[in-house]
Design an enzyme around this catalytic site. Structure first.
Site, PDB file in Angstrom:
ATOM      1  N   HIS A 266       0.813  -1.216   0.000  1.00  0.00           N
ATOM      2  CA  HIS A 266       0.000   0.000   0.000  1.00  0.00           C
ATOM      3  C   HIS A 266       0.854   1.278   0.000  1.00  0.00           C
ATOM      4  CE1 HIS A 266       0.961   0.849   4.196  1.00  0.00           C
ATOM      5  NE2 HIS A 266       0.792  -0.455   4.431  1.00  0.00           N
TER       6      HIS A 266
ATOM      7  N   GLU B  54      -2.480  -7.334   7.473  1.00  0.00           N
ATOM      8  CA  GLU B  54      -1.136  -7.190   8.022  1.00  0.00           C
ATOM      9  C   GLU B  54      -0.988  -8.077   9.249  1.00  0.00           C
ATOM     10  OE1 GLU B  54       1.952  -6.911   7.960  1.00  0.00           O
ATOM     11  OE2 GLU B  54       2.357  -4.775   7.779  1.00  0.00           O
TER      12      GLU B  54
END
Length: 179
Positions: free
Chosen positions: A9, A82
């Protein structure tokens, strides 16, 4: 032969300020717009068959922009979240923590309820990648996710060697793996 592309990201303030951020859903800052625009230019000519993304905004928003640009399907997967930083969430990173957390043989949670690297790999990342490989039909898949997901994808495609875990993917950079 199929291809898996991985993109971390865009840079968020937590990245540049060295703050542990995994399950907290943070916005992409305006300062990352150039990073996103450059990536979109780079990825536009690539034929992507399917995009997979973490449900967190910092990954999902980028994946959604790419899906619209290239006109392909987007799938959200919790497998691509994550690594759970447990009690470290939203605290400042201390030198040496990342190294200890990336030691495969140590498999440490730092006594802070951090998701152990072997658990993340064997319960989430490896099964996800194995499923993609089973569906190998000469396609290009894109995964938009987070740093530790990228490290474990690199680990998977580089013979599950400790050295591969030290590779921290750059934000908005395309990494390519051949199946």
């Amino acid at each position: 032969m199929s291809t898996i592309l991985f993109i971390r990201h865009p840079t968020c303030s937590h990245n540049s300020n060295r703050v542990w951020c995994s399950r907290t859903d943070v916005e992409i800052p305006y300062s990352s717009n150039n990073q996103i625009e450059n990536l979109l230019k780079e990825i536009k000519p690539i034929k992507i068959n399917k995009i997979f993304t973490s449900p967190k905004k910092r990954a999902f928003i980028l994946a959604e922009k790419i899906a619209q640009l290239v006109g392909t399907k987007l799938e959200i997967s919790d497998s691509l979240l994550e690594r759970d930083f447990g009690e470290l969430e939203m605290t400042n990173e201390i030198d040496g923590q990342k190294e200890e957390m990336s030691d495969w043989s140590l498999n440490s949670d730092l006594n802070k309820n951090v998701e152990k690297i072997q658990d993340m790999y064997f319960k989430r990342i490896k099964p996800f990648l194995n499923d993609l490989i089973r569906d190998d039909e000469n396609k290009t898949y894109l995964i938009v996710s987070h740093s530790w997901v990228g490290r474990l994808i690199n680990f998977y495609f580089n013979g599950e060697k400790q050295e591969a875990l030290t590779h921290s993917p750059k934000n908005c950079h395309i990494y390519k793996y051949l199946i």
